[in-house]
Design an enzyme around this catalytic site. Sequence first.
Site, PDB file in Angstrom:
ATOM      1  N   ARG A 130      -0.757   0.005 -11.750  1.00 22.12           N
ATOM      2  CA  ARG A 130       0.182   0.865 -10.121  1.00 22.12           C
ATOM      3  C   ARG A 130       1.252   1.479 -10.869  1.00 22.12           C
ATOM      4  O   ARG A 130       2.233  -0.038 -11.811  1.00 22.12           O
ATOM      5  CB  ARG A 130       0.293   0.091  -9.134  1.00 22.12           C
ATOM      6  CG  ARG A 130       0.660   0.045  -8.411  1.00 22.12           C
ATOM      7  CD  ARG A 130       0.406  -1.340  -7.067  1.00 22.12           C
ATOM      8  NE  ARG A 130       1.594  -0.458  -5.821  1.00 22.12           N
ATOM      9  CZ  ARG A 130       1.345  -0.664  -4.974  1.00 22.12           C
ATOM     10  NH1 ARG A 130       0.944  -2.815  -4.523  1.00 22.12           N
ATOM     11  NH2 ARG A 130       1.688  -0.267  -3.381  1.00 22.12           N
ATOM     12  N   GLU A 483       3.572   3.302  -5.169  1.00 29.17           N
ATOM     13  CA  GLU A 483       4.205   2.865  -6.444  1.00 29.17           C
ATOM     14  C   GLU A 483       5.366   2.857  -6.562  1.00 29.17           C
ATOM     15  O   GLU A 483       6.345   1.924  -7.463  1.00 29.17           O
ATOM     16  CB  GLU A 483       3.344   4.011  -7.151  1.00 29.17           C
ATOM     17  CG  GLU A 483       1.782   3.834  -7.693  1.00 29.17           C
ATOM     18  CD  GLU A 483       1.109   4.697  -8.553  1.00 29.17           C
ATOM     19  OE1 GLU A 483       0.314   4.064 -10.146  1.00 29.17           O
ATOM     20  OE2 GLU A 483       1.688   5.915  -8.455  1.00 29.17           O
TER      21      GLU A 483
END
Length: 544
Positions: A130, A483
């Site tokens: 991520r 993110e």
Amino acid sequence: SLVPQVKMERAGGGYGGKANRSWSVGVAAAVGAHVSRRAVRIVLDLNTNMRMLGSRRPHRMDYKVGASKDGKILAVTGTVYMLQGAHADLDSGATPLDVAVGIDNAYMIPHWRLEGFTCKSDTPGNTFCRGPSFTPGVFLIESALDHVAQALGLSPDVVRQRNLYSVDDVTPLGQQLHFCHAKECWDRVQASAGYAERALAVREFNAANRWVKRAVVCLPQKYGMARATGYTVRVGVQDDGSVLVQQSGCEIGQGLNVKVAQVVARTLGCALEAVHVDGVSSKWSRVGTGGSTTSEGNCASALLACQKLIQRMAPFRTQETPKGDTTPQEAWVALVAKCAASGVDLQAQAALSDQPKATDGIPPTSPYGDFQYLSYGAACVQVQLDVLTGTLEVMHATIVHDGGVSLNPLIDAGQAQGGFVMGLGYHTSEEHKFDPATGRLLTNGTWEYKPPSSTDIPEEMNVEFLDKVPNPLGVLHSKAVGEPPLLLGCAVVFAARAAVQAARIHETHDDPDGDTVLLNSPITAEQLHAQCTINQKSYLLKST
């Protein structure tokens, strides 16, 4: 021959390992099924999973920074080292200079020179996770800016503020920041968190306490988003007014199905309860789920498909005013019945592609650079450090996110919280240890590897979204959120550094401007305790 189909309703958080590291397990299952002519299911236990699949790539940077006396950064040169492990990633040509996409973070630094090296080892091959590239890039430049502030005797927050991007600045990769909200996020987080009051209270607390130190810092963030093209969505209206949506993104807890259903219900004018989003199938999906933009990509394609249906149904819409007791859903069902009776095709599919001009709800392809748009944010984090043990508590975190017009504020707030806490764990407790003789991962389970738990998250955490900042380059004026907030998790490192410096000053009474503290991530309790450099004689109790 039969064409195999993979179908998935939903899965748990799918960051990193599920992107491509599932292939080896899937191939093993496929071979077993082919040989045995039976269905095969393989489930890895956590220890095996962690040993074989690698992790996020560690990075190191050796740097030199040129700055003016007032903290304005003029140039950065550096060498970046990326630890890939024993073999390359399965489907990527990752390089150490991938960090260039985010190493400038939210700062206007006019001159850059970077070189990079990929490092091979006997440890498991590493992969993306991520916030790839941006996560190490932001930590590296923030470490450098923190170092500059210490060298100049300035507050790190002053240095950060003086270098923030402004509207129409240009990044090192040539992206024009035509819609830049870095300064708005910075000002908002300082006001919302009461930064000035907290900073004063921290100074007073540290002056009065020997073995417990506090610190508060603010950190900005910038994240580039790609245009989410290629996600195919089919919308089918049934005779009873129910709607079946077949989309091509994996629901992994990011709220994809809910957002798609909302867009469909809003566009068609039916009840949300009438919309069912089916599980993703390999017959439909040809684009991977990732990059935070899968939700908006599928929402855009669903919107386009619904617009086709609306156009076909338009001749059958009555101009009569509905009766007072007629609900919107009843009106929708009646319209569907008319269209079905006349043989109207109530199935439509679409996929977002590049386009030069905006249409209803669909933005044009960005003319400002490789990224479709930039997401901004900021965090204010306050910590408390037990000098005797190195134990760190996160007392407070305020996160401000530039989310455009959110497709679902509750989902997006949860994503911001989850992203921040994941970053918090990455930079504090999630330490990897390897057997020096074999390269085997030793921290291969929760007994040794410690993701954040209920006692590690901030005691108080607030998430806010900027007001009245619609995104002209986003689907329905929205921005992704999955993110970007993760990058803000590294703020805890620099808050901990300030707390360590306060402990050192109390111990030695040295000039704080001459006491440089640099921390490596993750900042474990052992590292923090060692960095405090407490003289053992300080532990002695003096008799009266």
